[in-house]
Design a protein around this motif. Structure first.
Motif, PDB file in Angstrom:
ATOM      1  N   UNK A 183       0.851  -1.187   0.000  1.00 50.17           N
ATOM      2  CA  UNK A 183       0.000   0.000   0.000  1.00 50.17           C
ATOM      3  C   UNK A 183       0.889   1.240   0.000  1.00 50.17           C
ATOM      4  N   UNK A 184       0.583   2.162  -0.904  1.00 49.29           N
ATOM      5  CA  UNK A 184       1.349   3.409  -0.980  1.00 49.29           C
ATOM      6  C   UNK A 184       0.402   4.586  -1.169  1.00 49.29           C
ATOM      7  N   UNK A 185       0.908   5.765  -0.820  1.00 49.05           N
ATOM      8  CA  UNK A 185       0.102   6.985  -0.908  1.00 49.05           C
ATOM      9  C   UNK A 185       0.735   7.993  -1.854  1.00 49.05           C
ATOM     10  N   UNK A 186      -0.128   8.793  -2.458  1.00 52.39           N
ATOM     11  CA  UNK A 186       0.293   9.934  -3.268  1.00 52.39           C
ATOM     12  C   UNK A 186      -0.561  11.118  -2.851  1.00 52.39           C
ATOM     13  N   UNK A 187      -0.011  12.305  -2.961  1.00 55.47           N
ATOM     14  CA  UNK A 187      -0.754  13.526  -2.693  1.00 55.47           C
ATOM     15  C   UNK A 187      -0.663  14.420  -3.918  1.00 55.47           C
TER      16      UNK A 187
END
Length: 167
Positions: free
Chosen positions: A83-87
């Protein structure tokens, strides 16, 4: 006798309460773009535009003052498992726009795709520019995915941005 009332405004002509809005439709097409740090999102193609244009590095500049609705959609592909996040946020004249940042978290396996899309209303002055930026939580975890036309289906731009003057 019919009478038409014309009231001049700066760079606009109002005819019976209507105005001629400015607009732009832009895309990023071509090779996929992978980022390793905070970066501007690229734009390299204009579909059509009036008094709004793209510049170097994906900037969007305005020739006329007004209120504009800026909308985008980006096709993100997660390049790794987990799981990874981007903004993604908006900058105006080189400064982050307050309250414009949104985070997305994508789970699943490698090459999991997701489309992100939202919009902002901004006040601009003549010659202002805006730019979309993004950040990812780990190096080489996401790319903006463009795909060529195939099998009678049209090309998929990795990023689509539309700009419409609303006031």
């Amino acid at each position: 006798m019919t009478r038409v009332v014309v009231t001049p405004q700066v760079n606009k002509v109002r005819i019976l309460g209507c105005f001629d809005p400015n607009y732009g439709s832009f895309e990023f097409r071509g090779s996929d773009q992978t980022w390793t740090e905070t970066s501007p999102m690229p734009l390299n193609h204009t579909n059509f535009a009036k008094h709004v244009e793209i510049g170097e590095g994906g900037t969007i500049s305005f020739r006329e003052k007004g209120k504009y609705d800026i909308q985008f959609s980006a096709q993100l592909v997660k390049l790794t498992g987990g799981t990874h996040s981007a903004e993604i946020w908006l900058e105006q004249n080189g400064e982050p726009v307050a309250h414009s940042n949104t985070a997305v978290t994508i789970g699943g396996g490698q090459n999991t795709a997701s489309v992100v899309a939202w919009n902002w209303f901004v006040d601009v002055e003549a010659n202002d520019y805006v730019q979309l930026y993004w950040w990812v939580d780990a190096t080489n975890t996401f790319k903006i995915d463009s795909r060529a036309a195939t099998g009678g289906r049209p090309e998929i731009p990795g990023l689509i941005v539309t700009v419409n003057q609303v006031g």
